[in-house]
Design an enzyme around this catalytic site. Structure first.
Site, PDB file in Angstrom:
ATOM      1  N   ASP A 154      15.590  -4.535 -25.387  1.00  0.00           N
ATOM      2  CA  ASP A 154      15.505  -5.406 -24.208  1.00  0.00           C
ATOM      3  C   ASP A 154      16.625  -6.438 -24.305  1.00  0.00           C
ATOM      4  O   ASP A 154      17.041  -6.796 -25.416  1.00  0.00           O
ATOM      5  CB  ASP A 154      14.136  -6.111 -24.156  1.00  0.00           C
ATOM      6  CG  ASP A 154      13.833  -6.693 -22.781  1.00  0.00           C
ATOM      7  OD1 ASP A 154      13.070  -6.057 -22.027  1.00  0.00           O
ATOM      8  OD2 ASP A 154      14.386  -7.770 -22.448  1.00  0.00           O
TER       9      ASP A 154
ATOM     10  N   ASN B 148       1.210   3.427  -4.382  1.00  0.00           N
ATOM     11  CA  ASN B 148       1.108   1.966  -4.290  1.00  0.00           C
ATOM     12  C   ASN B 148       0.973   1.485  -2.849  1.00  0.00           C
ATOM     13  O   ASN B 148       0.186   0.585  -2.553  1.00  0.00           O
ATOM     14  CB  ASN B 148       2.340   1.305  -4.941  1.00  0.00           C
ATOM     15  CG  ASN B 148       2.113   1.047  -6.422  1.00  0.00           C
ATOM     16  OD1 ASN B 148       1.101   1.454  -6.983  1.00  0.00           O
ATOM     17  ND2 ASN B 148       3.053   0.375  -7.063  1.00  0.00           N
TER      18      ASN B 148
ATOM     19  N   LEU C 257     -11.093  -1.780  -1.853  1.00  0.00           N
ATOM     20  CA  LEU C 257     -11.748  -2.154  -0.599  1.00  0.00           C
ATOM     21  C   LEU C 257     -12.279  -3.576  -0.694  1.00  0.00           C
ATOM     22  O   LEU C 257     -13.167  -3.960   0.047  1.00  0.00           O
ATOM     23  CB  LEU C 257     -12.914  -1.209  -0.308  1.00  0.00           C
ATOM     24  CG  LEU C 257     -12.574   0.179   0.240  1.00  0.00           C
ATOM     25  CD1 LEU C 257     -13.856   0.945   0.551  1.00  0.00           C
ATOM     26  CD2 LEU C 257     -11.714   0.090   1.497  1.00  0.00           C
TER      27      LEU C 257
ATOM     28  N   GLY D 254     -10.009 -10.209   0.456  1.00  0.00           N
ATOM     29  CA  GLY D 254      -9.720 -11.442  -0.271  1.00  0.00           C
ATOM     30  C   GLY D 254      -8.538 -12.176   0.306  1.00  0.00           C
ATOM     31  O   GLY D 254      -8.436 -12.349   1.526  1.00  0.00           O
TER      32      GLY D 254
ATOM     33  N   CYS E 175       4.141  -5.623  -7.942  1.00  0.00           N
ATOM     34  CA  CYS E 175       4.303  -4.229  -7.481  1.00  0.00           C
ATOM     35  C   CYS E 175       4.065  -4.032  -5.993  1.00  0.00           C
ATOM     36  O   CYS E 175       4.966  -3.587  -5.280  1.00  0.00           O
ATOM     37  CB  CYS E 175       3.375  -3.328  -8.275  1.00  0.00           C
ATOM     38  SG  CYS E 175       3.622  -3.494 -10.042  1.00  0.00           S
TER      39      CYS E 175
ATOM     40  N   ARG F 118       3.732 -13.624 -10.583  1.00  0.00           N
ATOM     41  CA  ARG F 118       4.738 -13.116  -9.637  1.00  0.00           C
ATOM     42  C   ARG F 118       4.083 -12.730  -8.303  1.00  0.00           C
ATOM     43  O   ARG F 118       3.113 -11.992  -8.282  1.00  0.00           O
ATOM     44  CB  ARG F 118       5.465 -11.908 -10.243  1.00  0.00           C
ATOM     45  CG  ARG F 118       6.475 -12.310 -11.299  1.00  0.00           C
ATOM     46  CD  ARG F 118       7.100 -11.106 -11.939  1.00  0.00           C
ATOM     47  NE  ARG F 118       6.133 -10.383 -12.759  1.00  0.00           N
ATOM     48  CZ  ARG F 118       6.397  -9.212 -13.358  1.00  0.00           C
ATOM     49  NH1 ARG F 118       7.577  -8.640 -13.196  1.00  0.00           N
ATOM     50  NH2 ARG F 118       5.487  -8.624 -14.104  1.00  0.00           N
TER      51      ARG F 118
END
Ligand code: UGA
Length: 409
Positions: free
Chosen positions: A30, A195, A238, A241, A248, A316
């Site tokens: 990294d 996604n 489902l 909220g 993502c 994030r």
């Protein structure tokens, strides 16, 4: 096997930790020296249940470095660097450069791309860099990443080479998961499709929650339960909220919508899901304003939860942070508490405990579904706004829950 992992974010670290636990030797790379240093010492640089134990237990089998040169002995190399969006378009440049550097360090290893890549990225790598890669997207969720890697629902492998596909299949065979071996392009699109479909499910249910708020005797949680018992619908994703956040869904929905437009198609359902999600914060601010008898300008608002969901320290694209951003200009003062996110946020009074946050506020907003918020005690003079629907409405005198019909609590 000797397995290289380039990019030690959530995906890379969890992949490395789980494969080390299976007896493989890990060589991680990294650019972030601090992260590499922590991993070298056997500590996890992120909060993820079960990860720390795996990393410390297998530290004798793991090596981490900022230098690609260490990859020279690897038999296979996973690429798990970020694919952020800039101006709504997915940026594949980190993947391109990581693949190039990995291949320069080791021309013999099979290179496997785990990063989320737009359809055509493997083909671009082939045509621009002359390197074949296997596309092997991941489907892990933060908070359950170790379990999701050990017991995934499926393994997707995109490759032009049967031999390379077989090698990747054998790495993951311990999971027992059903495997789909297909083209790189299908594998790339399966990731975005999965996604964005889940994000769309969330926006769908959030719109229904808005509708419930206009109707007597309705509750979105009950409606979701009733829908989810149908196996064709499934109970997952489902939960109404605050809308979807994290590293993502917001990024991948934007990326797919703009990618589709770039090839002359529109994904109008995905675009609608993005728009519904964007308006989620307006809705919550509306609830807060409605509950402030003397106006929001003099109100003390307490936000419980800053992480984008429970069991992670990741903020994030957190909707809790987005909410705070919107409240800053309007509310009298903002207090916040999160069990793991402890760094200060500009313009916010950080509290050491949830009790302190509740005590100092007139309106208490549940913004992340941490388990420890499920039974909070709140004085009758204060209003509770449950944006994650984790509380029992009957326990609170002044209560507003998203998706609960008019006339009810
Ligand atoms: C998501 C996917 O679930 C993973 O399969 C995928 O591998 C990952 O993205 C990725 O591409 O790396 P993650 O971002 O960790 O995982 O979080 P989710 O659990 O999917 O939640 C995303 C957001 O949706 C959160 O803000 C969560 O609170 C919200 N959500 C989720 C709801 O509002 N309602 C739900 O029913 C479920």
């Amino acid at each position: 096997m000797r397995i290289g992992v380039v990019g030690l974010g959530y995906v890379g670290i969890v992949t490395a930790a789980v494969l080390a636990e299976r007896g493989n030797e890990i060589i991680g790379v990294d650019v972030d020296g601090n992260k590499v240093g922590m991993l070298e010492k056997g500590t996890a640089p992120i909060h993820e249940p079960g990860l720390g134990e795996l990393i410390s237990r297998n530290s004798n089998r793991n090596r981490f470095s900022t230098d690609y040169g260490v990859l020279k002995d690897a038999e296979i190399i996973f690429i798990s660097v970020p694919t952020p969006t800039s101006n709504g378009n997915a940026d594949m440049s980190y993947v391109m450069s990581a693949v190039r550097s990995a291949s320069n360090a080791n021309g013999n290893a099979i290179i496997i791309v785990k990063s989320t890549t737009l359809p055509g990225t493997a083909a671009k790598i082939r045509s621009e860099l002359g390197i074949e890669v296997v596309t092997n997207p991941e489907f892990i969720s933060e908070g359950t990443a170790v379990r999701d890697t050990e017991k995934p629902d499926r393994i997707i492998i995109g490759s032009r080479s049967r031999k390379a596909a077989d090698a990747v299949e054998s790495i993951w065979s311990f999971t027992g998961a059903e495997t789909v071996v297909t083209s790189n392009e299908n594998a790339e699109l399966i990731k975005y499709a999965s996604n964005t479909f889940l994000a769309t499910k969330i926006s769908f249910v959030n719109e229904l929650a808005n509708l419930c708020e206009k109707l007597p005797n309705t509750d979105i949680d009950v409606i979701s339960r009733g829908m989810g018992l149908d196996k064709r619908i499934s109970p997952y994703f489902l939960k109404a909220g605050m809308g979807f956040g994290g590293s993502c869904f917001p990024k991948d929905t934007r990326a797919l919508a703009s990618f589709a437009r770039s090839v002359g198609e529109t994904t109008s359902i995905v675009e609608a899901a993005i728009e519904v999600n964007r308006k989620r914060i307006d809705r919550v601010v509306g609830h807060i304003k409605d509950s402030c008898g003397n106006g929001i300008g003099s109100a003390r608002i307490g936000v419980l939860g800053l992480a984008f969901k429970k069991d992670t320290d990741d903020i994030r694209e957190s909707q809790a942070i987005n909410l705070i951003g919107r409240l800053k200009a309007q509310a009298g003062s903002i207090y916040a508490y999160d069990p793991v996110v402890k760094h200060g946020i500009d313009g916010v009074n950080m509290c050491a405990t949830k009790e302190e946050c509740i005590e100092k506020s007139d309106v208490v907003v549940i913004a992340t579904d941490w388990d420890e918020f499920k039974d909070i005690a709140v004085d009758e003079s204060k209003t509770v706004i449950d944006c994650k629907r984790i509380l029992d409405p009957n326990r609170y005198k002044r209560f507003k829950g998203v998706g609960i019909g008019t006339g009810d609590k």
